[in-house]
Motif scaffolding. Structure first.
Motif: not given
Length: 407
Positions: A101-127
């Motif tokens: 089952l999928p869940g809400l991800s952090s890029p989705q949440y941050l983009a919604s808080r910023l009021g912007m789309p996230w389909q063009d985000y380049h996603l990187v894990s530096a953790h």
């Protein structure tokens, strides 16, 4: 026993999907990281087992199955498909039916808080990654919007400091801390401003770059693209062959020794857009033109180094590839310096005089380079003479290449 592998969202129960909530309510066993399990609602009746290692999770599930349990949930933070433990865990869950089952991800949440789309985000894990696994500046350099999961040595502060060091301190940065919790904080500013701020260890970060480096698939820019002056410059056709010999990778660290005006340096920096190019030049006029050409092409990954090789090479990082356009009689020492840094380094040498060709072949062989190649590039260019076109020959140039054979 039915196993449900689900994304638990951002930690706040409000970010759980309805399907995930129903699965959690029915589960007799809940397995996941301690932080994730502690964030789940207290009214859930399933027994909670804090585990993060895939093998230990599997052992716990098998034990529950032996005890007669019929439903279990493995809870992962965020979304199961976004840098979660699902990749390693799923192949091990071959002892019963599995639902994901999928869940809400952090890029989705941050983009919604910023009021912007996230389909063009380049996603990187530096953790939790090391220097040899991710280059945050290289990622930012190439994309208009780069989203980071931070942690370990790569914190928002350290990434901002790197951006400042490499001339990108003006870029807009957004840092999200404790997303979805009451203490949630979203901070916006320039990288140079946030480089002195401290943030929560597990933060997310968005860097916006309005002028990302273009994807460059081939070399050989026209000569008149560069500022030249009286300093020597490698011609377009020779540059193209030399780049083909060197085959720079997108993330490579490269040296251009005897860089002159920087025509090869610029080409290398455009091709290795996530890497770094160190252009070594000792001449005053040529070095000034090299810096001007760097600015002309807006290349933040090109680093001019004023000095004489091989001494100037001692402080440089190990290269994957080295181009030698001029050696001032120090070719052997330059090759030794490159091999000392990286025994498997790729090298390309340009030579005009036959004596230099002989020396280059001799040094490449003596120092154990393999796959030694040599080509002569003899170019004639068309020239208008009245209503006719005539070919004018340029000086032939020898292009030599080789690969370090190890120690």
């Amino acid at each position: 026993m039915k196993i449900t592998l689900l994304g638990g969202g951002l930690g706040n129960p409000d970010t759980l999907t309805l399907a995930a909530w129903k699965a959690l309510q029915n589960a007799q066993v809940l397995v996941g990281a301690r932080r994730v399990l502690e964030s789940l609602p207290k009214e859930l009746t399933g027994e909670r087992y804090p585990e993060i290692a895939p093998q230990k999770i599997v052992s716990r599930l098998k034990q529950a199955m032996e005890e007669g349990k019929t439903e279990a949930c493995v809870v992962l933070s965020g979304d199961v498909g976004f840098y979660s433990g699902a990749r390693k865990l799923l192949p091990l869950l071959d002892f019963g039916p599995v639902e994901v089952l999928p869940g809400l991800s952090s890029p989705q949440y941050l983009a919604s808080r910023l009021g912007m789309p996230w389909q063009d985000y380049h996603l990187v894990s530096a953790h939790g990654l090391g220097e040899d696994q991710v280059d945050p500046v290289g990622e930012v350099r190439c994309y208009p919007e780069t989203f980071f999961l931070t942690g370990g040595q790569f914190t928002p502060q350290s990434i901002c400091r790197r951006l400042v060091q490499e001339g990108l301190g003006h870029l807009p940065v957004t840092v999200g801390e404790n997303l979805s919790y009451p203490e949630e904080t979203i901070t916006r500013g320039r990288a140079e401003e946030l480089a002195e701020r401290e943030f929560e260890p597990l933060s997310v970060m968005l860097v916006e770059n309005p002028r990302p480096a273009p994807l460059c698939l081939t070399g050989g820019l026209p000569d008149d693209c560069f500022l030249r002056g009286k300093a020597p410059m490698t011609k377009q056709e020779v540059r193209a062959v030399s780049l083909a010999f060197l085959s720079p990778g997108e993330r490579d660290t490269l040296w251009d020794v005897g860089a002159g005006t920087g025509s090869v340096s610029v080409e290398l920096a455009r091709l290795a857009r996530k890497g770094r190019v160190y252009a070594v030049e000792c001449g005053e006029e040529a070095f000034s033109l090299l810096e001007e050409n760097k600015r002309r092409f807006a290349l933040s990954n090109l680093f001019p180094v004023q000095g004489m090789a091989p001494e100037a090479l001692e402080v440089l990082p190990a290269p994957q590839g080295v181009f030698i356009g001029g050696s001032k009689g120090n070719l052997g020492a330059i090759l030794q310096a490159a091999r000392k840094k990286n025994p498997h380094v790729r090298v390309v040498i340009n030579a005009i005089a036959l004596e230099t060709v002989h020396q280059a072949l001799e040094e490449l062989t003596k120092q154990g380079f393999t796959n030694i190649r040599i080509s002569q590039v003899a170019v004639s260019r068309g020239k208008e003479v009245g209503r006719y076109h005539m070919m004018t020959a340029l000086n032939p140039v020898y292009v030599l290449g080789g690969e370090g054979g190890g120690l």
